[in-house]
Structures are given as C-alpha cells and as structure tokens.
Design a protein around this motif. Structure first.
Motif, PDB file in Angstrom:
ATOM      1  N   GLY A 241      -2.295   7.070  18.227  1.00 50.75           N
ATOM      2  CA  GLY A 241      -2.607   8.491  18.365  1.00 50.75           C
ATOM      3  C   GLY A 241      -3.917   8.828  17.696  1.00 50.75           C
ATOM      4  O   GLY A 241      -4.838   8.019  17.633  1.00 50.75           O
ATOM      5  N   ASN A 242      -4.006  10.049  17.171  1.00 48.02           N
ATOM      6  CA  ASN A 242      -5.207  10.518  16.485  1.00 48.02           C
ATOM      7  C   ASN A 242      -5.233   9.962  15.069  1.00 48.02           C
ATOM      8  O   ASN A 242      -4.312  10.181  14.292  1.00 48.02           O
ATOM      9  N   ASP A 243      -6.300   9.229  14.720  1.00 47.20           N
ATOM     10  CA  ASP A 243      -6.377   8.594  13.395  1.00 47.20           C
ATOM     11  C   ASP A 243      -6.195   9.587  12.261  1.00 47.20           C
ATOM     12  O   ASP A 243      -5.546   9.292  11.256  1.00 47.20           O
ATOM     13  N   ASN A 248      -1.836   6.774   7.692  1.00 49.90           N
ATOM     14  CA  ASN A 248      -1.200   5.556   7.204  1.00 49.90           C
ATOM     15  C   ASN A 248      -1.046   4.504   8.291  1.00 49.90           C
ATOM     16  O   ASN A 248      -0.617   3.382   8.021  1.00 49.90           O
ATOM     17  N   GLY A 249      -1.425   4.873   9.529  1.00 51.17           N
ATOM     18  CA  GLY A 249      -1.408   3.910  10.621  1.00 51.17           C
ATOM     19  C   GLY A 249      -2.644   3.036  10.650  1.00 51.17           C
ATOM     20  O   GLY A 249      -2.707   2.069  11.413  1.00 51.17           O
ATOM     21  N   GLU A 250      -3.656   3.367   9.849  1.00 48.72           N
ATOM     22  CA  GLU A 250      -4.808   2.476   9.667  1.00 48.72           C
ATOM     23  C   GLU A 250      -4.754   1.940   8.247  1.00 48.72           C
ATOM     24  O   GLU A 250      -4.493   2.680   7.299  1.00 48.72           O
ATOM     25  N   TYR A 251      -4.973   0.643   8.114  1.00 44.88           N
ATOM     26  CA  TYR A 251      -4.800   0.026   6.806  1.00 44.88           C
ATOM     27  C   TYR A 251      -5.506  -1.324   6.738  1.00 44.88           C
ATOM     28  O   TYR A 251      -5.829  -1.944   7.754  1.00 44.88           O
ATOM     29  N   VAL A 252      -5.755  -1.748   5.509  1.00 43.06           N
ATOM     30  CA  VAL A 252      -6.302  -3.076   5.223  1.00 43.06           C
ATOM     31  C   VAL A 252      -5.183  -3.911   4.614  1.00 43.06           C
ATOM     32  O   VAL A 252      -4.449  -3.437   3.735  1.00 43.06           O
ATOM     33  N   THR A 253      -5.044  -5.149   5.077  1.00 43.99           N
ATOM     34  CA  THR A 253      -4.018  -6.051   4.569  1.00 43.99           C
ATOM     35  C   THR A 253      -4.660  -7.210   3.808  1.00 43.99           C
ATOM     36  O   THR A 253      -5.629  -7.811   4.287  1.00 43.99           O
ATOM     37  N   LEU A 254      -4.127  -7.505   2.625  1.00 43.33           N
ATOM     38  CA  LEU A 254      -4.554  -8.657   1.833  1.00 43.33           C
ATOM     39  C   LEU A 254      -3.372  -9.611   1.678  1.00 43.33           C
ATOM     40  O   LEU A 254      -2.262  -9.173   1.341  1.00 43.33           O
ATOM     41  N   ARG A 255      -3.611 -10.898   1.902  1.00 44.27           N
ATOM     42  CA  ARG A 255      -2.575 -11.913   1.686  1.00 44.27           C
ATOM     43  C   ARG A 255      -3.115 -12.995   0.770  1.00 44.27           C
ATOM     44  O   ARG A 255      -4.179 -13.555   1.009  1.00 44.27           O
ATOM     45  N   SER A 295      -4.783   4.382   4.479  1.00 45.83           N
ATOM     46  CA  SER A 295      -5.778   5.434   4.247  1.00 45.83           C
ATOM     47  C   SER A 295      -5.160   6.738   3.772  1.00 45.83           C
ATOM     48  O   SER A 295      -5.825   7.539   3.113  1.00 45.83           O
ATOM     49  N   GLY A 296      -3.886   6.978   4.095  1.00 50.95           N
ATOM     50  CA  GLY A 296      -3.246   8.245   3.778  1.00 50.95           C
ATOM     51  C   GLY A 296      -2.576   8.278   2.421  1.00 50.95           C
ATOM     52  O   GLY A 296      -2.959   7.565   1.487  1.00 50.95           O
ATOM     53  N   SER A 297      -1.547   9.114   2.306  1.00 49.68           N
ATOM     54  CA  SER A 297      -0.891   9.361   1.024  1.00 49.68           C
ATOM     55  C   SER A 297       0.497   8.748   0.979  1.00 49.68           C
ATOM     56  O   SER A 297       1.157   8.574   1.997  1.00 49.68           O
ATOM     57  N   GLY A 298       0.932   8.433  -0.220  1.00 48.24           N
ATOM     58  CA  GLY A 298       2.258   7.869  -0.430  1.00 48.24           C
ATOM     59  C   GLY A 298       2.375   7.389  -1.858  1.00 48.24           C
ATOM     60  O   GLY A 298       1.470   7.581  -2.678  1.00 48.24           O
ATOM     61  N   TYR A 305      -0.007   0.345  -0.785  1.00 47.78           N
ATOM     62  CA  TYR A 305      -0.830   1.197  -1.632  1.00 47.78           C
ATOM     63  C   TYR A 305      -1.506   2.257  -0.773  1.00 47.78           C
ATOM     64  O   TYR A 305      -1.689   2.063   0.430  1.00 47.78           O
ATOM     65  N   TYR A 306      -1.863   3.382  -1.398  1.00 44.70           N
ATOM     66  CA  TYR A 306      -2.329   4.529  -0.631  1.00 44.70           C
ATOM     67  C   TYR A 306      -3.645   5.057  -1.201  1.00 44.70           C
ATOM     68  O   TYR A 306      -3.787   5.289  -2.397  1.00 44.70           O
ATOM     69  N   TRP A 307      -4.600   5.234  -0.269  1.00 41.82           N
ATOM     70  CA  TRP A 307      -5.957   5.665  -0.612  1.00 41.82           C
ATOM     71  C   TRP A 307      -6.002   7.165  -0.905  1.00 41.82           C
ATOM     72  O   TRP A 307      -6.870   7.673  -1.591  1.00 41.82           O
ATOM     73  N   ASN A 308      -5.082   7.913  -0.296  1.00 37.93           N
ATOM     74  CA  ASN A 308      -5.013   9.375  -0.458  1.00 37.93           C
ATOM     75  C   ASN A 308      -6.239  10.085   0.086  1.00 37.93           C
ATOM     76  O   ASN A 308      -6.710  11.086  -0.479  1.00 37.93           O
ATOM     77  N   ARG A 309      -6.763   9.589   1.199  1.00 37.85           N
ATOM     78  CA  ARG A 309      -7.877  10.271   1.869  1.00 37.85           C
ATOM     79  C   ARG A 309      -7.335  11.410   2.730  1.00 37.85           C
ATOM     80  O   ARG A 309      -6.191  11.388   3.177  1.00 37.85           O
ATOM     81  N   SER A 310      -8.189  12.395   2.976  1.00 39.33           N
ATOM     82  CA  SER A 310      -7.801  13.496   3.854  1.00 39.33           C
ATOM     83  C   SER A 310      -8.291  13.268   5.281  1.00 39.33           C
ATOM     84  O   SER A 310      -7.978  14.040   6.185  1.00 39.33           O
ATOM     85  N   GLY A 311      -9.066  12.218   5.492  1.00 42.47           N
ATOM     86  CA  GLY A 311      -9.568  11.882   6.823  1.00 42.47           C
ATOM     87  C   GLY A 311      -9.586  10.383   7.005  1.00 42.47           C
ATOM     88  O   GLY A 311      -9.473   9.605   6.046  1.00 42.47           O
ATOM     89  N   ALA A 312      -9.711   9.943   8.255  1.00 44.21           N
ATOM     90  CA  ALA A 312      -9.713   8.520   8.566  1.00 44.21           C
ATOM     91  C   ALA A 312     -10.883   7.817   7.890  1.00 44.21           C
ATOM     92  O   ALA A 312     -11.932   8.409   7.638  1.00 44.21           O
TER      93      ALA A 312
END
Length: 336
Positions: A241-243, A248-255, A295-298, A305-312
């Motif tokens: 949908g709309n970023d 929280n649907g866009e994210y960076v993964t570290l392994r 990118s979002g909150s949580g 982990y959550y960046w707590n940004r208000s935009g993509a």
C-alpha cells in the motif's frame, strides 16, 4: 526667450512620452529558473537564523564551506534539498528522469547550473544559518545540517522553488512549504523539471511513483540484500500500500552470520539523504540471530526495533543503506 524655452521643454517632454516602447509581451522560459517569483513565504519560526558565517567555498549546489566569526571553519549540507550531482554519478530515478544518456546528461547540466547559482549567490557572502528541531545538527558525513539565509531569504527554499533541486524526504519542520514549492515547480516545468522532463520522449514532468516514498503501490522491486563475513543485510523499501501509511512495512534486516554475539550499541543505519537510526545501548545480536529495524513506531523487543519516523525512509526507486559501527566506521553499504 522665455516663451521659446518653455516651448522646447514641452516638445522634449512630449517626445519622451511618445518614444516610450510598449510593454514587452512575456516570454518567460519555464525551463530556466525564475528569479522573480516574488518574496518567499515566511519560514517556520523554529528554523530562524541563529549563527552568522562567511561562505568561503561552494562545493556544489547543496554543500558549502563556511568560516565562523571566531575564525573556525565548517562544512554545511543544506537541509531539505538535493541538487543533481556534479562530483559523482547522477541518479535520474530520484528526479523522475529516465535513466538514459539524455536524462543523465540533462541532470549533470542542471547540477552544474545549481553549483554556479550557489557560487553566484553565496560565494564570499555573509550568511545566517538556521537549524531544525526535527533533524540532528550533523549528517552522516559529519557535515552541519542547516538552512542558509541570504538577506533574510532561505537559499534552500529558493533552490526548490526555482527548480534547481528536489526536496529530499525527511521530517524537517519546513517540509510542507518545501513540498508545495516543489509541486509548483514541477507543475510549471521550472528548471530541472522542465528541460530534463523533455530530454527523453518517455519522460514525465516530475517524480514518478517508482521514486516516491509516499506511494508503495508502484510495483518496483525495492528489495535488496548483501552479505559480509559477519552480517547479512537486506531492505524492504516498498511496503504494501502507501508507504507513509504502512511505515512498519518497510524495514532493514540484519542477520548475524557468525557464532558470537555482536554488540550493536551506538551503531547507525543511514540512508542517502542522511536520515539516521541509532541502535540503543545494550543492543546485541546473537550468533545466527536476526533483527529488523522498522521505519514506524513500536516497542523494541530485541528482535524488532522501531525508528519512530513520521514518514517513509527508503526510496522505492533506489537508495543506499549504510551501516556504521559505534566509531562511525562503515561496516556495510547496500545500494539498490
């Protein structure tokens, strides 16, 4: 004699009136910046000038070097704007320009024009610097992030308004004003939005969904990954949908590819525009374990982990994920 003198004066005045040419018809060329757009709107009060400095060098359209009144020097990256590159490869997708020879050549030309405009306006001038409460004082490369004011006018805003630059996506407080100016410049075909939009027959007059953080429905393949000896890094940039409505649907993964735990305290993830996430103290990634930075909150729970940004954050049409350790050393860079 007196009558003759008055007659001569009258004739000269009459000749001056009748010889005046009629007003010229407007021949504005919307492919070049218009410096007569009228006064800029009042900037956000939180960004008002705080520091005075002299511009000692113009690096390019959005980067300058300054000398403070005490003699010390600094490098300033202009907040909220991104002009086409002149020292590295240009990125046509960021401006909605086709990735063709014509598109790249046009962007390069406008990068040079933006640099020249900055030199003409700023070089040797005394300017004022304002800062943004939503952004850190320094970006990824240690450069000062600031609004530059010349005679009370925001030079940053002028770059957007005249079509020399695009607005980069971050949470700076003056974003609504910059966004409106960019939309108007695109609509009017000013600067880069005019000439480069017609550099290729398939070009459009502005940013497309593929390059816009605000729309995740473009269908672009905005997922990428890379690995090092210790880490596998991947990014999902195109949320469903709309970023901006699914941060929280866009994210960076570290392994962690190793057997030992990795202390990530103070490590940072940064995008091309300088938006930065810093891992909190005590963050560890066990051997073989995976975590995500949304990118979002949580609530951080050791896995998410959550960046707590208000935009993509991540551009659907291409961006760079940089991961640096607590000392600022680059660990891995992923460009997609």
């Amino acid at each position: 004699m007196r009558v003759s003198t008055l007659l001569v004066v009258a004739l000269l005045l009459l000749a001056g009136c009748t010889a005046a040419p009629p007003p010229a018809e407007s021949s504005a060329d919307t492919t070049t910046p218009d410096s007569s757009l009228g006064p800029s709107p009042t900037p956000h009060p939180a960004t008002s000038p705080q520091v005075t400095a002299e511009v000692v060098e113009v690096v390019d359209g959005d980067t300058i070097k300054i000398r403070y009144e005490n003699g010390s020097r600094d490098t300033v990256r202009l907040l909220g704007v991104d002009t086409p590159e002149v020292h590295t490869e240009v990125s046509p997708d960021e401006f909605g320009v086709p990735d063709t020879d014509a598109g790249r050549d046009c962007l390069r030309t406008w990068g040079e024009r933006a640099s020249q405009h900055a030199k003409d306006t700023l070089a040797g001038e005394t300017v004022q610097l304002g800062f943004d409460p939503n952004e850190g004082k320094r970006g990824y490369y240690g450069r000062l992030l600031a609004y530059v004011y010349v005679d009370g006018e925001s030079f940053n805003y002028g770059l957007i308004r005249q079509g020399y630059a695009r607005m980069y996506d971050s949470d700076f407080v003056d974003r609504p004003r910059f966004s409106a100016a960019e939309t108007e410049a695109q609509s009017d075909g000013r600067g880069v939005w005019g000439e480069c939009a017609t550099a290729d027959p398939t070009a459009s007059t502005g940013a497309t969904d593929d390059t816009d953080d605000t729309d995740g429905t473009s269908g672009s393949d905005a997922t990428a990954s890379t690995t090092t000896d210790r880490l596998a890094v991947s990014v999902v940039a195109d949320a469903e949908g709309n970023d901006n409505e699914n941060l929280n649907g866009e994210y960076v993964t570290l392994r962690n590819r190793g057997d030992d735990s990795l202390d990530l305290s103070g490590w940072q993830i940064t995008d091309e525009a300088g938006k930065t996430y810093t891992f909190p103290d005590g963050t560890t990634l066990a051997g073989g374990a995976t975590l995500r930075v949304h990118s979002g909150s949580g609530a951080d729970d050791g896995t998410d982990y959550y960046w707590n940004r208000s935009g993509a954050v991540w551009n659907n049409g291409g961006d760079t994920v940089r991961l640096s350790d607590a000392d600022g050393e680059l660990v891995v860079s992923l460009t997609y």
